[in-house]
Design an enzyme around this catalytic site. Structure first.
Site, PDB file in Angstrom:
ATOM      1  N   ASP A  41      -0.109  -4.033   6.263  1.00  0.00           N
ATOM      2  CA  ASP A  41      -0.788  -3.562   7.472  1.00  0.00           C
ATOM      3  C   ASP A  41      -2.228  -4.076   7.535  1.00  0.00           C
ATOM      4  O   ASP A  41      -3.130  -3.391   8.018  1.00  0.00           O
ATOM      5  CB  ASP A  41      -0.781  -2.027   7.530  1.00  0.00           C
ATOM      6  CG  ASP A  41       0.612  -1.474   7.810  1.00  0.00           C
ATOM      7  OD1 ASP A  41       1.534  -2.261   8.113  1.00  0.00           O
ATOM      8  OD2 ASP A  41       0.781  -0.239   7.731  1.00  0.00           O
ATOM      9  N   HIS A  91       4.818  -4.673  10.879  1.00  0.00           N
ATOM     10  CA  HIS A  91       5.144  -3.910  12.097  1.00  0.00           C
ATOM     11  C   HIS A  91       5.330  -4.838  13.293  1.00  0.00           C
ATOM     12  O   HIS A  91       4.703  -5.906  13.368  1.00  0.00           O
ATOM     13  CB  HIS A  91       4.026  -2.915  12.446  1.00  0.00           C
ATOM     14  CG  HIS A  91       3.959  -1.728  11.542  1.00  0.00           C
ATOM     15  ND1 HIS A  91       4.747  -0.611  11.724  1.00  0.00           N
ATOM     16  CD2 HIS A  91       3.208  -1.496  10.448  1.00  0.00           C
ATOM     17  CE1 HIS A  91       4.470   0.279  10.775  1.00  0.00           C
ATOM     18  NE2 HIS A  91       3.530  -0.231   9.983  1.00  0.00           N
ATOM     19  N   HIS A 129       0.848  -1.204   0.000  1.00  0.00           N
ATOM     20  CA  HIS A 129       0.000   0.000   0.000  1.00  0.00           C
ATOM     21  C   HIS A 129       0.877   1.246   0.000  1.00  0.00           C
ATOM     22  O   HIS A 129       2.094   1.148   0.081  1.00  0.00           O
ATOM     23  CB  HIS A 129      -0.998  -0.008   1.164  1.00  0.00           C
ATOM     24  CG  HIS A 129      -0.386   0.085   2.537  1.00  0.00           C
ATOM     25  ND1 HIS A 129       0.407  -0.909   3.067  1.00  0.00           N
ATOM     26  CD2 HIS A 129      -0.450   1.061   3.492  1.00  0.00           C
ATOM     27  CE1 HIS A 129       0.788  -0.561   4.287  1.00  0.00           C
ATOM     28  NE2 HIS A 129       0.293   0.632   4.564  1.00  0.00           N
ATOM     29  N   HIS A 138       1.402   3.930   1.969  1.00  0.00           N
ATOM     30  CA  HIS A 138       1.939   4.691   3.106  1.00  0.00           C
ATOM     31  C   HIS A 138       3.471   4.810   3.037  1.00  0.00           C
ATOM     32  O   HIS A 138       4.169   3.860   2.669  1.00  0.00           O
ATOM     33  CB  HIS A 138       1.513   4.049   4.434  1.00  0.00           C
ATOM     34  CG  HIS A 138       0.072   4.297   4.764  1.00  0.00           C
ATOM     35  ND1 HIS A 138      -0.651   3.531   5.662  1.00  0.00           N
ATOM     36  CD2 HIS A 138      -0.796   5.244   4.313  1.00  0.00           C
ATOM     37  CE1 HIS A 138      -1.888   3.994   5.739  1.00  0.00           C
ATOM     38  NE2 HIS A 138      -2.004   5.026   4.932  1.00  0.00           N
ATOM     39  N   ASP A 196       5.838   4.779   5.164  1.00  0.00           N
ATOM     40  CA  ASP A 196       6.696   3.848   5.898  1.00  0.00           C
ATOM     41  C   ASP A 196       6.771   2.483   5.207  1.00  0.00           C
ATOM     42  O   ASP A 196       7.426   1.564   5.707  1.00  0.00           O
ATOM     43  CB  ASP A 196       6.253   3.714   7.363  1.00  0.00           C
ATOM     44  CG  ASP A 196       4.844   3.161   7.522  1.00  0.00           C
ATOM     45  OD1 ASP A 196       3.960   3.511   6.713  1.00  0.00           O
ATOM     46  OD2 ASP A 196       4.625   2.370   8.462  1.00  0.00           O
ATOM     47  N   HIS A 197       6.136   2.361   4.029  1.00  0.00           N
ATOM     48  CA  HIS A 197       6.229   1.132   3.229  1.00  0.00           C
ATOM     49  C   HIS A 197       6.871   1.364   1.867  1.00  0.00           C
ATOM     50  O   HIS A 197       7.278   0.410   1.209  1.00  0.00           O
ATOM     51  CB  HIS A 197       4.837   0.510   3.028  1.00  0.00           C
ATOM     52  CG  HIS A 197       4.216   0.070   4.318  1.00  0.00           C
ATOM     53  ND1 HIS A 197       4.048  -1.251   4.648  1.00  0.00           N
ATOM     54  CD2 HIS A 197       3.773   0.789   5.389  1.00  0.00           C
ATOM     55  CE1 HIS A 197       3.513  -1.328   5.864  1.00  0.00           C
ATOM     56  NE2 HIS A 197       3.336  -0.104   6.330  1.00  0.00           N
ATOM     57  N   HIS A 204      -7.302  -1.108   5.571  1.00  0.00           N
ATOM     58  CA  HIS A 204      -6.293  -0.173   6.097  1.00  0.00           C
ATOM     59  C   HIS A 204      -6.154   1.004   5.131  1.00  0.00           C
ATOM     60  O   HIS A 204      -6.174   2.163   5.534  1.00  0.00           O
ATOM     61  CB  HIS A 204      -4.979  -0.927   6.265  1.00  0.00           C
ATOM     62  CG  HIS A 204      -3.843  -0.074   6.738  1.00  0.00           C
ATOM     63  ND1 HIS A 204      -3.786   0.431   8.017  1.00  0.00           N
ATOM     64  CD2 HIS A 204      -2.711   0.340   6.108  1.00  0.00           C
ATOM     65  CE1 HIS A 204      -2.658   1.133   8.144  1.00  0.00           C
ATOM     66  NE2 HIS A 204      -2.001   1.097   7.010  1.00  0.00           N
TER      67      HIS A 204
HETATM   68 ZN   LIG Z   1       0.045   1.601   6.542  1.00  0.00          ZN
END
Ligand SMILES: [Zn+2]
Length: 280
Positions: free
Chosen positions: A152, A190, A70, A72, A74-75, A129
């Site tokens: 996530d 995570h 996805h 985001h 942090d990915h 998410h």
């Molecule tokens: Zn995420």
């Protein structure tokens, strides 16, 4: 430096036909997953380039492909720097999300073939998410066990927050994993396990599998080890978001609500809303 996952049988066997699976801790509490055959590597959700670059250098690996679940940051934030080192490496990501670096948009039902590794993944649609979240599943024999890279969507004892999707979508996305075997390794993105266990115990204090995992996960974290991957079988036995209809959880939710909560998605929605405000 990088750290191998606790489930290290594959990493230590050194079989010529085995793939090594590594968990790279990144940012605050992310894991970037790397699969390699000793020459080529596929990287999942690189939110940061440096830990991946260090591992690729140390093990003298070529980047064969990047998989993104996805949009985001942090990915995905590490992708441009990794592509600068490996121009032309394909980047597979969700077709319905705008990610500038994705050149191989994919959706549920499609297959991803990673060049160089002769490794195939099945793409699963897992909205909730985010609107277009996807997961990657492979049952390649060289992996030792089936592997689910679920970003996530599903966490050890938890599930992702609903930033863009509805509880109904997330409940259906998790339900989509029902067809996968219990032995499937769950590679979430995570290290949220200890906080998730606190919530799971509030939902289902009598669950002995959960109590045992609480002790096991705490011991792993004290040693600085990842608590993941877990297995789908374990998640089915202790993750409240896969267990919304077991009697103890239903009773906990109904006691909190002061009324009957219909099974399925409504119970999932009540559980997710409670987790959003839960203080361990
Ligand atoms: Zn995420």
């Amino acid at each position: 430096m990088y750290q191998t996952s606790p489930e290290s049988t594959i990493a230590t066997e050194h079989r010529a036909d085995a793939l090594v699976c590594t968990a790279l801790p990144a940012l605050q509490d992310n894991y970037i997953w790397v699969l390699d055959d000793g020459a080529q590597a596929v990287v999942v959700d690189p939110g940061q380039a440096a830990p991946v670059q260090a591992m690729l250098r140390a093990r003298q690996l070529q980047l064969a492909a990047i998989l993104l679940t996805h949009h985001h940051a942090d990915h995905v934030a590490g992708v441009p720097a990794l592509l600068a080192d490996a121009p032309g490496a394909p980047v597979f990501g969700p077709a319905v999300e705008a990610i500038a670096t994705v050149d191989r948009p994919v959706r549920g039902g499609e297959r991803v073939a990673v060049p160089g590794l002769a490794l195939d993944f099945q793409v699963l649609d897992t909205p909730g998410h985010t609107r277009g979240h996807i997961a990657f599943y492979s049952a390649d024999a060289r992996l030792g066990a089936p592997r689910l890279f679920c970003g996530d969507t599903l966490f050890a004892c938890g599930c992702g927050r609903l930033f863009e999707g509805t509880p109904e979508q997330m409940h259906a996305s998790l339900g989509g994993f029902a067809a996968l075997p219990d032995t499937t390794r769950v590679h979430c993105a995570h290290e949220y396990t200890l906080a998730n266990i606190r919530f799971a115990l509030a939902c289902e204090p009598g669950n002995r599998v959960l109590q045992a995992f609480d002790r096991e996960a705490s011991a792993l974290r004290e040693k600085g080890q990842p608590t993941v991957p877990t297995t789908l079988g374990d998640e089915r036995a202790r993750n409240p978001f896969l267990r919304v209809d077991v009697p103890e959880i239903a009773a906990t939710l109904e006691a909190r609500a002061g009324r009957a909560v219909p099974p399925g998605a409504p119970r999932f929605a009540a559980l997710r809303a409670w987790k959003d405000v839960f203080q361990p």
